[in-house]
Structures are given as structure tokens and as C-alpha cells.
Design a protein around this motif. Structure first.
Motif, mmCIF file in Angstrom:
data_model
loop_
_atom_site.group_PDB
_atom_site.id
_atom_site.type_symbol
_atom_site.label_atom_id
_atom_site.label_comp_id
_atom_site.label_asym_id
_atom_site.label_seq_id
_atom_site.Cartn_x
_atom_site.Cartn_y
_atom_site.Cartn_z
ATOM 1 N N GLN A 465 64.632 16.640 -15.858
ATOM 2 C CA GLN A 465 64.226 16.435 -14.477
ATOM 3 C C GLN A 465 64.971 14.902 -14.008
ATOM 4 O OE1 GLN A 465 60.361 16.704 -12.988
ATOM 5 N NE2 GLN A 465 60.679 19.085 -13.369
ATOM 6 N N VAL A 466 65.989 14.418 -14.826
ATOM 7 C CA VAL A 466 66.721 13.274 -14.496
ATOM 8 C C VAL A 466 68.185 13.567 -14.322
ATOM 9 C CG1 VAL A 466 65.131 11.573 -15.572
ATOM 10 C CG2 VAL A 466 66.955 12.607 -16.911
ATOM 11 N N PRO A 467 68.730 12.495 -13.731
ATOM 12 C CA PRO A 467 70.084 12.887 -13.332
ATOM 13 C C PRO A 467 71.081 12.803 -14.643
ATOM 14 C CG PRO A 467 69.297 11.166 -11.992
ATOM 15 C CD PRO A 467 68.485 11.507 -13.008
ATOM 16 N N LEU A 468 72.176 13.622 -14.582
ATOM 17 C CA LEU A 468 73.158 13.802 -15.747
ATOM 18 C C LEU A 468 74.336 13.164 -15.262
ATOM 19 C CD1 LEU A 468 73.609 14.652 -18.648
ATOM 20 C CD2 LEU A 468 74.349 16.861 -17.621
ATOM 21 N N MET A 469 74.739 12.288 -16.008
ATOM 22 C CA MET A 469 76.118 11.574 -15.949
ATOM 23 C C MET A 469 77.263 11.843 -16.866
ATOM 24 S SD MET A 469 76.264 7.670 -14.563
ATOM 25 C CE MET A 469 76.620 6.984 -15.999
ATOM 26 N N ILE A 470 78.240 12.235 -16.435
ATOM 27 C CA ILE A 470 79.387 12.648 -17.455
ATOM 28 C C ILE A 470 80.517 11.673 -17.264
ATOM 29 C CG2 ILE A 470 80.544 14.402 -18.634
ATOM 30 C CD1 ILE A 470 78.604 16.410 -17.833
ATOM 31 N N PRO A 471 80.964 10.673 -17.918
ATOM 32 C CA PRO A 471 82.084 9.803 -17.483
ATOM 33 C C PRO A 471 83.317 10.558 -17.603
ATOM 34 C CG PRO A 471 80.606 8.898 -19.409
ATOM 35 C CD PRO A 471 80.118 10.420 -19.360
ATOM 36 N N GLU A 472 83.310 11.618 -18.805
ATOM 37 C CA GLU A 472 84.805 12.082 -18.971
ATOM 38 C C GLU A 472 84.504 13.741 -19.330
ATOM 39 O OE1 GLU A 472 87.616 13.298 -18.359
ATOM 40 O OE2 GLU A 472 88.772 11.487 -19.236
ATOM 41 N N GLY A 484 90.280 27.513 -9.123
ATOM 42 C CA GLY A 484 91.049 26.962 -7.696
ATOM 43 C C GLY A 484 90.499 25.614 -7.248
ATOM 44 N N LEU A 485 89.730 24.743 -7.979
ATOM 45 C CA LEU A 485 89.443 23.333 -7.766
ATOM 46 C C LEU A 485 89.846 22.546 -8.801
ATOM 47 C CD1 LEU A 485 85.470 23.778 -7.384
ATOM 48 C CD2 LEU A 485 87.185 23.687 -5.625
ATOM 49 N N PRO A 486 90.464 21.444 -8.043
ATOM 50 C CA PRO A 486 91.368 20.465 -9.369
ATOM 51 C C PRO A 486 90.196 20.058 -10.297
ATOM 52 C CG PRO A 486 91.247 19.652 -6.707
ATOM 53 C CD PRO A 486 90.580 20.960 -6.843
ATOM 54 N N GLN A 487 90.761 19.703 -11.396
ATOM 55 C CA GLN A 487 90.049 19.592 -12.302
ATOM 56 C C GLN A 487 89.249 18.112 -12.227
ATOM 57 O OE1 GLN A 487 89.875 20.578 -15.784
ATOM 58 N NE2 GLN A 487 88.144 19.328 -15.971
ATOM 59 N N THR A 488 87.876 18.416 -12.593
ATOM 60 C CA THR A 488 87.159 17.506 -12.340
ATOM 61 C C THR A 488 86.825 16.390 -13.655
ATOM 62 O OG1 THR A 488 85.365 18.761 -11.270
ATOM 63 C CG2 THR A 488 84.522 16.758 -12.067
ATOM 64 N N ARG A 489 86.838 15.239 -13.348
ATOM 65 C CA ARG A 489 86.888 14.209 -14.513
ATOM 66 C C ARG A 489 85.711 13.507 -14.705
ATOM 67 N NH1 ARG A 489 92.385 12.969 -16.222
ATOM 68 N NH2 ARG A 489 91.166 12.140 -18.068
ATOM 69 N N ALA A 490 85.087 12.473 -13.616
ATOM 70 C CA ALA A 490 83.822 12.273 -13.884
ATOM 71 C C ALA A 490 82.861 12.946 -13.060
ATOM 72 C CB ALA A 490 83.735 10.778 -13.497
ATOM 73 N N TRP A 491 81.700 12.858 -13.291
ATOM 74 C CA TRP A 491 80.632 13.745 -12.808
ATOM 75 C C TRP A 491 79.205 13.244 -12.908
ATOM 76 C CZ3 TRP A 491 76.557 16.904 -14.192
ATOM 77 C CH2 TRP A 491 75.939 18.203 -13.074
ATOM 78 N N VAL A 492 78.398 13.641 -11.664
ATOM 79 C CA VAL A 492 77.017 13.102 -11.957
ATOM 80 C C VAL A 492 76.377 14.437 -11.140
ATOM 81 C CG1 VAL A 492 76.822 11.947 -9.672
ATOM 82 C CG2 VAL A 492 75.115 11.586 -11.757
ATOM 83 N N GLY A 493 75.210 14.897 -11.771
ATOM 84 C CA GLY A 493 74.329 15.929 -11.115
ATOM 85 C C GLY A 493 72.933 15.257 -10.967
ATOM 86 N N VAL A 494 72.357 15.299 -9.882
ATOM 87 C CA VAL A 494 71.126 14.810 -9.608
ATOM 88 C C VAL A 494 69.957 16.120 -9.346
ATOM 89 C CG1 VAL A 494 69.677 13.175 -8.023
ATOM 90 C CG2 VAL A 494 72.027 12.585 -8.736
ATOM 91 N N THR A 518 78.516 4.571 -11.635
ATOM 92 C CA THR A 518 77.607 3.589 -12.142
ATOM 93 C C THR A 518 76.145 3.791 -11.713
ATOM 94 O OG1 THR A 518 77.727 2.494 -9.619
ATOM 95 C CG2 THR A 518 79.618 1.973 -11.427
ATOM 96 N N GLU A 519 75.209 3.143 -12.448
ATOM 97 C CA GLU A 519 73.807 3.386 -12.112
ATOM 98 C C GLU A 519 73.501 3.127 -10.653
ATOM 99 O OE1 GLU A 519 71.360 0.940 -14.516
ATOM 100 O OE2 GLU A 519 72.808 1.146 -16.189
ATOM 101 N N ASN A 520 74.240 2.275 -10.026
ATOM 102 C CA ASN A 520 73.647 1.898 -8.498
ATOM 103 C C ASN A 520 74.014 3.381 -7.889
ATOM 104 O OD1 ASN A 520 73.185 0.618 -6.203
ATOM 105 N ND2 ASN A 520 75.440 -0.056 -6.194
ATOM 106 N N GLU A 521 75.400 3.842 -8.014
ATOM 107 C CA GLU A 521 75.918 4.886 -7.436
ATOM 108 C C GLU A 521 74.774 6.088 -7.785
ATOM 109 O OE1 GLU A 521 80.889 4.686 -7.112
ATOM 110 O OE2 GLU A 521 79.856 4.994 -8.932
ATOM 111 N N VAL A 522 74.320 6.323 -8.976
ATOM 112 C CA VAL A 522 73.589 7.355 -9.291
ATOM 113 C C VAL A 522 72.304 7.252 -8.601
ATOM 114 C CG1 VAL A 522 71.991 8.517 -11.125
ATOM 115 C CG2 VAL A 522 74.560 7.873 -11.585
ATOM 116 N N GLU A 523 71.647 5.925 -8.453
ATOM 117 C CA GLU A 523 70.497 5.693 -7.594
ATOM 118 C C GLU A 523 70.665 6.106 -6.227
ATOM 119 O OE1 GLU A 523 68.592 1.810 -7.708
ATOM 120 O OE2 GLU A 523 68.816 2.111 -10.021
ATOM 121 N N LEU A 524 71.636 5.884 -5.618
ATOM 122 C CA LEU A 524 72.035 6.303 -4.290
ATOM 123 C C LEU A 524 72.037 7.740 -4.360
ATOM 124 C CD1 LEU A 524 75.020 3.684 -3.258
ATOM 125 C CD2 LEU A 524 72.792 3.948 -2.250
ATOM 126 N N ALA A 525 72.624 8.245 -4.935
ATOM 127 C CA ALA A 525 72.653 9.873 -5.187
ATOM 128 C C ALA A 525 71.086 10.259 -5.125
ATOM 129 C CB ALA A 525 73.782 10.502 -6.199
#
Ligand code: ADP
Length: 811
Positions: A465-472, A484-494, A518-525
Motif C-alpha cells: 500500500q505504498v508507492p514503488l519506485m524503480i530507478p532503472e 509498441g511503447l518506448p522502453q521505460t527506464r525510471a518508473w514510479v507506481g502509486v 525524487t521523494e518530492n516527486e513521489v509525494e506529489l504523485a
């Protein structure tokens, strides 16, 4: 233009060790220059001298003169030509001594010829002059010695032709002249050496000064320009370009520390290399990788004047020419922000002074960066509140789920950078995309479905129940990259969490560059994911509500239909029963038998009551179906009320109630339907009688209402029916006006209409309100509460406008 020149001269002077130490080669070149400068005047002077000599030679023995005069003239000519040659062509300084020797040699030749032809030892003085002149002209000891040697050899040869005693004295004089020549030469050489060195030092100092001035200038310009830039990327780009251009370094870059503090990431750099590194998110582990990693850990400047010798150095292919590197921490107070990285193409390129100046620069950059960060935080906070406001407004104004979710993604895009964003809902083991942004045009993201697999990213989010952040992403084996989608490199799921604290889906943000969130970006998400969850809840609530509303509406319509049908259907048989029971009552055979009389009276009363109820049902059906038609005339409330009151006299007496009607003399007549109004007041009086215990009081009062009050343009009247009855709980002040609402006991319903708490079908007040509102009036009740012991009483207020002139326009 000045810049270019200064830059071009840097490499020669920016080395401290060389600064005040002149090399032998440089000195030789400088002395050659001095000799070269002397050649022209010497050629001219000697040229004139030989012209004069050609003339003086004419006094010699004619046989000798015949040879010497042309030789002197030829020498003058050669020297004149040489002078011309020296003026026309710039001969390289390294030939200066050779030419000087040629002039000296020519003079020597003249002297030896004179001596040989005249056999006059006195003319040795001529050679003495040549020696001293040579010692003066030439600033190279070997050449001077060559000249001396040649002179002695030549003189010795001439003496050898005809030895004479007097030559000896002249030989001594010649020797002295040679000594003098050497002395002159060395004194002059020393003077020139010193002068040249002084001049050289002066020049070097001046260059050094210029270099420092330029550095200071750069400091000031950079300072001025960066302090006004609040866009971080722009700021970094400007800073590296400025330093690169001003100091002509091979490469200048800036790395900023990542939010976790484990890495420093390339954010700006000069040239295409810098851009590529920044775009690729090139990063170095703090304390582990490279000189930069070292500086990021120790937070102090590092100067490596030969990177090949430093084991910490990590070679970057694109920067293969780097020989020396200077890495400076960017710090504000104890706050470490990143590093300034400067590369040079030469070993030993950075002096202590360079470190000082660039450190000062780094301090300013850090301060500006800090400002820009603060501004960005403030700016994004403002932006965030604006966007949140917009989203929450949309949430409260629209139930269009699609619109709200898209707005959420759009708003988020202004605060957090992502290439693709989506809201996904989990349903039956499948993730369904319900909103998307940034997908390629050939793809309809709303058709995308991803099956949920064991231990995949969504499962992880679902469980934690918390966000998951994958840097690579490339490091995640279980990542399902959609076709059909360009390769994802950095990802976050909230996670999207509903009211029951369950994960119902997720907000997914993908970047095509490996720049971690960043943590800040995850918080915004997370904030926006919360909004998305609200939108989803609203949407489902709305559909539930809409359904319930539809059902209610259907129910209500059925009820109204029933009333309409039932009341009309009832009326016909009712009038039949009424007619026949009336006949029975008047029948003589029935009259004589008292029991029959009682039965028939009972039937008649029941029919009467039934009639009343059916009438009310018809009334309410008319009101509900908006079929109520008012027959408007001028109505005097005084007479209307007195007629109504009269009909209740019997009931009042029976219940020992007093009903007083206040003076209505001054009350104006109103435009209304008298029959409808009669129903209004009858119901109110019936209720007052019903809910007032025996011996109570009922008072009807009225007053005129001024124009504008209660929203009536022309003014109106307010009638209040007040009783001393059991009162009404404020909780029910509104509901009692709804149809079929009654608090009376069902058991008493069959009792008479004016019995204490006698029941009714719960339609009276609904009819009252329907009729009053049809007159554009208002009705309400005031009562402190319900109490059958203390009897707080109730007051029903009826407000009616004086005129109904807008009636037709309104309907
Ligand atoms: P009913 O046919 O039951 O009288 P009404 O619509 O006339 O239906 O009234 C609805 C309910 O409002 C009544 O059941 C009663 O509880 C309450 N009520 C109406 N008038 C009074 C009053 N004057 N005093 C106390 N309660 C009243």
C-alpha cells in the motif's frame, strides 16, 4: 576580440613555475632580436664609412688605390643593399648573428686587404676597430671568439708575408683590442640579458595580472548573471558555458547530488558530451566512483594535475583528452548540493590560484543554485496548490470521471516530469487503463489491459500500500514492457486506495530516461493519486445515487398514478353509496326503527368521511401532477375566514376549545382562489383542533407584509394559526409538509376528524403547501417542540402575495 587574444595567450603564461624563469632558448631568441635591431643602423653607418674610405683611399699609392677604392665602394654598395634588404624583408632573428658576422667579416676583409697591400702596420688599428665593433654588435660569445680568431689568423698571415719588428707593438695593441672587445661584449651581453629578463618578467606579470583580472571578471559576470536565473537547468547551462568560454578549459560540468544522497548525477556540461551525459542521467556513486565521487563524499576541493597517475580517476570515453581535473564541491553552509567539474587537456594545468578563483566561483554557483532550489520549491508549492485547487474544483463540479482523471494527469505533468502517465484500475486480475497521458498516437491507451501476475509491481503495491519506485527498469526482470511503447527506464507506481483502505488501482508514471523519481516527486504523485481515488469514488457513488434516484422517482410516479386512478375510481361508487344511503335515511320504514336509523347514520357518516379522504387524494393528485388550476379573484380573508370558522363551531364546542380570530378589518383583499384557500385554512384549523387538548385555545391572526419582504414585490399578507396544542418536534418541521407524513396513531384513524389526535391520511399539510406555493406563497411552522404534558403549541404561518400578476409568466 580582446577575449580571443587573451585566451590565446593563456597557455604560455598560466604556469607558475615558468612564470619568472626564462629558458636559454628564449634568452637566445631575445638577444638575436637585439642584434637584429642593430643590423640596419650598423649597415647604414658602415656603408657611409666605406664611401668615405673609398675617398680617403684615393690618397694612397695609386697602385693600391686602384684596388682598394673599388673594394671600398663595393663594400659600401653591399652594405647599402643589405640595409635595403633588411628593410624590405623580415629576416628571422636566428639569422641575425650570421648577418652580423657577415658585416664584421666584410670589414675584416677590407682591413686585411689594406694591411696586405700597404704593408703599413699602423693600419692594424683598422682591425682593432673591427674587433671592438664586432664585440659591440654581436651578443653571442662563440661568434665574437670566431671573429677574434679570424682577425688574428688574417693579421698573422699578413705579418708572415713581410715580418717587421714594428708589427710586434701592433700585435700587442691588437691583442688589447681583442681583450677590450671581449670585455665590451660581455658587459653588453650581461646588460642585455638582465634587461631581457626584466622585460620578460614584467610581461609575464602583466599577463598573469590579466589572467587574474579575467578570472575576477568572470566571477563578477557569472555572479551577476546567475543570481537572476531561477530556472535550475538554465542556470547550470549558463554557468558551465561561461566558465568554459572564459577560461578555455577542455570540459566543464556540474553534477548534482540525488535525493537519497547515494549518487551524483550529471545535470549540465559543455558541448555535446555534456548534453549527452545529462540526458543519459550519467551518475557516479558517492565515495565510490571517480574523482567526483570522492569530492561528493569528502566535500572538499580536489586538484589532480595528472589524472593518469590517480587511481580514483574513472576515464570517460567521450572525454578522452582529459589530462588534469579540478573538482570543487558546491556547498551552501553545510548543505552539499553537488560538484563543479573542470577538465584540462594539459598535465599540470591547474595552479593554486586557479583553485582559489574557481572555488570562489563554485561558492557563488552554490548560492545561486540554492536560491533557485528555494524558488523552485516555492514555485512548485504554489503551482501545486493551484493545480490541486483546479482539480478539487473539477471534482466538485463534474462527475465526468474521464475529464477529472485527465485533468489530474495534466496537472501532475506540470509538477513532475514523466513521459507517460496512466491511471489503472484493478478488476478481476486485470489492470485496466482508465486515463492516460503521453502515449504514442497510434495506441489507444484506454484499451490497454495488463494481467496482474504474482509478485509483479502492482502486486507489490497492492500488498504494501505504498508507492514503488524503480530507478532503472532494465534491472527489473519481472517488468512487463508493453508492446509498441518506448522502453521505460525510471518508473514510479502509486497506489489508489479506497475508503475501505483497499488498493483499487495505481497511478503509473514512466520516464524514458533513467533519471529516478525524487521523494518530492513521489509525494506529489501521491497527492494526485489521492485525488484520483476521490474521483473514482465520486463516480461510483454517483452511479449508485443515480440508480437509487431513478428507483425513487419510479416509486413516486407509481404512487401518484395510484392516487389519481384510485381517487377517480373511488368517487363514482362513493357517490352511488352516498346517494343510496341518503335515500335510506329518508326512507320512512327505516326512520321508525331506531336500530336501523343508527346503522344508516353510521353508513352516512362513514361515507362522508370517505368522501373527505378521497377529495384530499384528488387534491394532492392534482398538486402532484401540477394540474391544480387556480381560479383567481379578489378574496377578502376576513369573510373567507369567518365562513370557515363557522363550520367548526360544533367541533370547537364539543372539544371545549376557543377559537379567536384577531381583527382583520385593515387586511387588504388578495388575489387568490377562494376555494383553494378555504382548503388551506380548513386543514390548518382541523389540525389545530386535533392536536390541542380539550380546553385549549386557537388564535388566528394576520398582518400585512410590506413589499420586498419574503420576496414579494407587491407585498402580501401573513396569516398565523396558533394553538396551545402538543407542538411539533423541530426535527419534523419540514417533513410534516410531505404527503402521507403523519405522527398520528394509525389506531385512531377511524376516529372523527376533529377528535384529539384523531388520525388523518397525512395529506392535509401537503395540500396546504401545494396550494400556498401555487399562489407563490410560503408556509412554515414554528413550534418549540413536542410535549403532550406541557403543550408548547404550534404556529403555522401562511404568507400570500397581494397579487398574482406574474403568475402566468412564471408558469
Ligand atoms: P394528518 O392527516 O395526519 O393530520 P397532516 O398533513 O395534516 O396530516 O399533518 C401531518 C402531521 O403534522 C400530523 O400527523 C401531526 O403529527 C402534525 N401536525 C399538524 N398540525 C399540527 C398541530 N397544529 N399541532 C401539532 N402537530 C400537528
Amino acid at each position: 576580440m580582446r577575449d580571443v587574444e587573451e585566451k590565446a595567450s593563456f597557455p604560455a603564461f598560466d604556469r607558475e613555475a615558468q612564470l619568472f624563469e626564462m629558458s636559454t632558448a628564449q634568452l637566445r631568441v631575445a638577444l638575436d632580436h637585439v642584434v637584429l635591431d642593430g643590423l640596419r643602423p650598423v649597415a647604414v653607418g658602415l656603408g657611409i664609412l666605406y664611401l668615405v674610405m673609398a675617398y680617403t683611399h684615393t690618397y694612397l699609392d695609386p697602385a693600391v688605390a686602384r684596388i682598394l677604392v673599388p673594394v671600398a665602394l663595393l663594400t659600401a654598395l653591399i652594405l647599402g643593399g643589405l640595409r635595403f634588404f633588411l628593410v624590405r624583408w623580415d629576416i628571422p632573428p636566428r639569422y641575425a648573428h650570421l648577418v652580423g658576422m657577415a658585416i664584421a667579416g666584410l670589414s675584416l676583409l677590407n682591413g686585411l686587404l689594406l694591411l696586405a697591400l700597404t704593408r703599413e702596420p699602423l693600419f692594424t688599428t683598422y682591425l682593432m676597430l673591427v674587433l671592438m665593433g664586432g664585440g659591440f654588435l654581436l651578443l653571442s660569445t662563440p661568434w665574437v671568439l670566431v671573429l677574434i680568431g679570424m682577425t688574428f689568423l688574417g693579421w698573422g698571415y699578413v705579418v708572415g708575408l713581410a715580418p717587421d719588428n714594428s708589427w710586434k707593438q701592433y700585435g700587442l695593441a691588437l691583442f688589447l683590442a681583442a681583450v677590450l672587445s671581449v670585455v665590451i661584449h660581455s658587459v653588453r651581453l650581461r646588460t642585455y640579458r638582465k634587461l631581457t629578463r626584466l622585460h620578460f618578467n614584467d610581461q609575464a606579470r602583466r599577463n598573469e595580472l590579466q589572467h587574474r583580472t579575467l578570472q575576477l571578471e568572470t566571477l563578477i559576470t557569472v555572479n551577476n548573471s546567475i543570481n537572476t536565473i531561477l530556472d535550475i537547468d538554465q542556470l547550470l547551462h549558463d554557468v558551465v558555458t561561461e566558465i568554459h568560454q572564459r577560461f578555455a578549459y577542455y570540459y566543464v560540468g556540474i553534477f548534482l547530488v540525488e535525493s537519497g544522497g547515494d549518487y551524483v548525477v550529471a545535470r549540465a556540461g559543455t558541448g555535446s558530451v555534456g548534453r549527452q551525459l545529462a540526458e543519459a542521467g550519467f551518475r557516479l556513486r558517492v565515495g565510490r566512483e571517480g574523482l567526483i565521487g570522492w569530492v561528493a563524499q569528502h566535500q572538499q576541493p580536489l586538484r589532480v594535475n595528472n589524472v593518469a597517475l590517480d587511481s580514483r580517476y574513472v576515464k570517460v570515453e567521450a572525454l578522452s583528452k582529459t589530462q588534469a581535473e579540478l573538482v570543487l564541491p558546491l556547498k551552501v553552509n553545510s548543505n552539499f548540493l553537488g560538484v563543479l567539474d573542470v577538465h584540462a587537456e594539459r598535465v599540470d594545468a591547474f595552479t593554486e590560484k586557479d583553485v582559489q578563483v574557481l572555488s570562489a566561483l563554485a561558492e557563488q554557483i552554490a548560492a545561486a543554485l540554492h536560491n533557485a532550489f528555494l524558488y523552485q520549491v516555492e514555485h512548485s508549492r504554489r503551482l501545486l496548490s493551484e493545480r490541486l485547487y483546479e482539480v478539487s474544483r473539477a471534482l466538485s463540479q463534474t462527475l465526468d470521471l474521464h475529464r477529472v482523471l485527465n485533468l489530474i494527469l495534466d496537472s501532475l505533468a506540470q509538477l513532475v516530469s514523466f513521459d507517460r502517465g496512466a491511471v489503472l484500475l484493478a478488476r478481476d486480475g486485470i489492470l485496466e487503463m482508465v486515463a492516460a497521458r503521453g502515449f504514442p498516437s497510434g495506441i489507444n491507451p484506454l484499451q490497454i489491459q495488463v494481467s496482474i501476475k504474482e509478485d509483479d509491481v502492482f502486486q507489490q503495491i497492492y500488498q504494501t500500500q505504498v508507492p514503488l519506485m524503480i530507478p532503472e527498469i532494465l534491472e527489473r526482470k519481472d517488468w512487463q514492457q508493453l508492446d509498441g511503447l518506448p522502453q521505460t527506464r525510471a518508473w514510479v507506481g502509486v497506489p489508489l486506495i479506497n475508503v475501505e483502505d483497499k488498493v483499487i488501482g495505481m497511478l503509473s508514471l514512466a520516464r524514458e530516461v533513467p533519471v529516478p523519481y525524487t521523494e518530492n516527486e513521489v509525494e506529489l504523485a501521491m497527492t494526485f493519486a489521492g485525488q484520483a481515488a476521490v474521483a473514482l469514488r465520486n463516480a461510483s457513488l454517483y452511479s449508485e445515487l443515480a440508480l437509487a434516484y431513478k428507483q425513487l422517482e419510479r416509486l413516486d410516479r407509481t404512487k401518484s398514478d395510484f392516487i389519481t386512478v384510485a381517487s377517480h375510481e373511488l368517487r363514482t361508487p362513493l357517490s352511488l353509496i352516498k346517494g343510496f344511503s341518503q335515500l335510506l335515511r329518508e326512507d320512512l320504514t327505516v326512520e321508525v326503527i331506531p336500530e336501523y336509523c343508527q346503522i344508516v347514520n353510521g353508513i352516512c357518516n362513514g361515507v362522508e368521511r370517505l368522501q373527505e379522504i378521497v377529495d384530499r387524494m384528488v387534491d394532492i393528485a392534482e398538486i402532484d401532477s401540477r394540474a391544480l388550476r387556480l381560479h383567481l379573484i379578489n378574496v377578502s380573508l376576513k369573510s373567507l375566514l369567518s365562513v370557515i370558522v363557522d363550520t367548526f363551531q360544533a367541533a370547537l364546542r364539543e372539544r371545549h376549545l376557543t377559537l379567536t380570530v384577531a381583527s382583520l378589518e385593515t387586511l387588504p383583499s388578495i388575489e387568490a382562489d377562494p376555494e383553494a384557500l378555504q382548503k388551506v385554512f380548513s386543514h390548518l384549523i382541523v389540525n389545530a383542533i386535533k392536536y390541542t387538548p380539550d380546553g385549549g385555545k386557537i388564535v388566528i391572526s394576520a398582518r400585512q407584509v410590506a413589499p420586498g419582504v419574503y420576496g414579494m414585490d407587491d407585498g402580501g399578507v401573513e396569516i398565523v394559526v396558533r394553538d396551545t396544542g402538543i407542538g411539533i418536534d423541530p426535527d419534523y418541521h419540514n417533513t410534516i409538509f410531505l404527503k402521507f407524513y403523519q405522527t398520528g396513531q394509525i389506531a385512531l384513524h377511524s376516529s372523527g376528524a376533529t377528535k384529539f389526535k384523531g388520525g388523518g391520511p397525512g395529506l392535509g399539510l401537503a395540500i396546504v403547501r401545494g396550494i400556498v406555493e401555487a399562489h407563490r406563497g410560503q408556509v412554515w411552522v414554528e413550534s418549540p417542540g413536542h410535549d403532550e404534558v406541557t403543550c408548547p403549541g404550534s404556529a403555522f404561518h401562511v404568507v400570500l402575495p397581494l397579487s398574482q400578476k406574474y403568475m402566468n409568466e412564471l408558469v
